[in-house]
Design an enzyme around this catalytic site. Sequence first.
Site, PDB file in Angstrom:
ATOM      1  N   VAL A  28       0.761  -1.008   0.041  1.00 47.91           N
ATOM      2  CA  VAL A  28       0.016   0.024  -0.207  1.00 47.91           C
ATOM      3  C   VAL A  28       1.058   1.267  -0.011  1.00 47.91           C
ATOM      4  O   VAL A  28       2.047   1.171   0.793  1.00 47.91           O
ATOM      5  CB  VAL A  28      -0.833   0.004   1.136  1.00 47.91           C
ATOM      6  CG1 VAL A  28      -1.651   1.271   1.536  1.00 47.91           C
ATOM      7  CG2 VAL A  28      -1.947  -1.042   1.240  1.00 47.91           C
ATOM      8  N   SER A  68       6.384   6.216  -0.736  1.00 44.89           N
ATOM      9  CA  SER A  68       7.535   5.620  -1.043  1.00 44.89           C
ATOM     10  C   SER A  68       8.157   4.947   0.028  1.00 44.89           C
ATOM     11  O   SER A  68       9.655   5.005  -0.049  1.00 44.89           O
ATOM     12  CB  SER A  68       8.382   6.850  -1.937  1.00 44.89           C
ATOM     13  OG  SER A  68       7.635   7.336  -2.832  1.00 44.89           O
ATOM     14  N   ARG A  69       7.875   4.448   0.703  1.00 43.28           N
ATOM     15  CA  ARG A  69       8.290   3.714   2.039  1.00 43.28           C
ATOM     16  C   ARG A  69       9.200   4.702   2.986  1.00 43.28           C
ATOM     17  O   ARG A  69      10.181   4.343   3.523  1.00 43.28           O
ATOM     18  CB  ARG A  69       9.380   2.692   1.599  1.00 43.28           C
ATOM     19  CG  ARG A  69       8.527   1.765   0.899  1.00 43.28           C
ATOM     20  CD  ARG A  69       7.458   1.035   1.833  1.00 43.28           C
ATOM     21  NE  ARG A  69       6.705   0.060   1.493  1.00 43.28           N
ATOM     22  CZ  ARG A  69       5.368   0.028   0.842  1.00 43.28           C
ATOM     23  NH1 ARG A  69       4.856   1.188   1.142  1.00 43.28           N
ATOM     24  NH2 ARG A  69       4.518  -0.878   0.605  1.00 43.28           N
ATOM     25  N   LEU A  70       9.294   6.170   2.828  1.00 46.69           N
ATOM     26  CA  LEU A  70       9.867   6.926   3.701  1.00 46.69           C
ATOM     27  C   LEU A  70       9.094   7.220   4.870  1.00 46.69           C
ATOM     28  O   LEU A  70       8.832   8.305   4.907  1.00 46.69           O
ATOM     29  CB  LEU A  70      10.328   8.277   2.823  1.00 46.69           C
ATOM     30  CG  LEU A  70      11.196   7.779   1.534  1.00 46.69           C
ATOM     31  CD1 LEU A  70      11.309   9.256   0.776  1.00 46.69           C
ATOM     32  CD2 LEU A  70      12.505   7.341   2.040  1.00 46.69           C
TER      33      LEU A  70
END
Length: 513
Positions: free
Chosen positions: A307, A489-491
Amino acid sequence: MRTVIRRRVTRMISAFLFQPPLPISPKHQYSLLPLTTTQRFLTASHSFRTLSTKSIPNMQDSASVSYLSQREAAEIDETLMGPLGFSVDQLMELAGLSVATSVAEVYKPSEYSRVLAICGPGNNGGDGLVAARHLHHFGYKPSICYPKRTSKSLYTGLVTQLESLSVPFVSVEDLPEDLSEDFDVIIDAIFGFSFHGAPRPPFDAIIRRLQTLQKRPVIVSVDIPSGWHVEEGDHEGGGIKPDMLVSLTAPKLCAKSFSGPHHFLGGRFVPPSVAEKYKLELPSYPGTSMCVRIGKPPKVDISAMRVNYVSPELLEDQVESDPVLQFRKWFDEAVAAGLRETNAMALSTTNKDRKPSSRMVLLKGFDENGFVWFTNYESKKGSDLSENPFAALLFYWEDMNRQVRIEGPVEKISEEESENYYHSRPRGSQIGAIVSKQSSVVPGRHVLYDEYEELTKKYSDGSVIPKPKNWGGFRLKPNLFEFWQGQPSRLHDRLQYSLQEGNPAWIIRRLAP
Ligand SMILES: Cc1cc2nc3c(=O)[nH]c(=O)nc-3n(C[C@H](O)[C@H](O)[C@H](O)COP(=O)(O)O)c2cc1C
């Protein structure tokens, strides 16, 4: 007067029940409409993922669901709007809401916000207009392509409602050449079950464009994929291949050849008399849900499941300096967002051999002194904690993209506190705690039930049920917290609170995601 009316209505209904099927009227019939899901769609903030209160996917084996011929569908429609007292507007509202909630079940607004509803001239188009309005309120950004408007007040009203929400109307000519650039979802609300013959301009060209779409945008067809034969399906081949079909009341025969991943049904309002007369096998709708998945759930590639989180930022200068206050803030927000079992947490322990073990427990209180839960002291977790009095707690509030980790030493709470809590529980739970020698092997369910029944009888006089000695609370005194907020973006944001020896002030540090 009222009695006369009641008698008349009764006569009409019994006439319907015992009459032979009605002939199909050549005029457009209203498509069977679902009573749609009333699940709440809660957008906790503009950017949080939309929340469905349903936690277990609704599913029904498609083999046990009836399929309707065009004639049956038309008859049921006439009945609903005749003796059974439904109005067109009412059914259209229910249909559109059903479509919108089915869409929201699968395509979350965080990833599929740009919706184009292509609406035909009849009732199917009206369903599309209503669906677009609901989707707007669910946090989507719908646009409408409605080339053949009718002047009936029902439709002009729907258009006015959408205009008042500033939902844009796009002409066919202004539709972008490549629909995938501008839209994530296309709602095909062009033709319903009463359509026959060949599609005429401009819908023929639109349908051709939908036929050639690649993976994006996804297509959601309302009741019938436009261009399909209501009973024979895509009998000429090369028709629209929707990703989702939302059948209304009961699937039409063409739905048997629907091979897309998401088949939903709406129509929880069907009176038993109609179901009996047409021998309708209809799915059961769980809870308060008004839409239900039928057919097999789609096969998923677990490795590709991810997600893209979109959430408010979690910044050092915005968080509380005290992590217990920060936890309180997030906990309250999770409660306010209507999340289920906000106080459920994973508790991880280790035994003397340093072997870890996790299970869910319920948080029953927290303050500056620690985080409390209750259990059986002789359970596996109780035994672990006696061998190694340290534990980790983990909360995951999925619909808010939030996780909280808490670690620290653990001790038993006072007997008095455990007594007080034990006696505040329902009597059934108190007896359950006596019966369960938690984590030990039981020869069968009946053993527990027999003892439960015996104790229920014993305490049926309302006398005090004594707390077992081995039952009580634990308190974890945190020395580490981590607040995690999912980001694109997984940040992700990760703020860790830790204590340094001899210093009561918490140190806040950002960790790499
Ligand atoms: C949502 C949820 C909440 C639970 N709450 C508790 C609880 O508060 N106390 C408890 O002893 N077990 C609770 N359980 C059951 C535990 O997960 C576990 O099965 C049980 O405590 C035995 O664990 P153990 O053998 O590791 O000691 C809960 C389970 C779930 C799924």
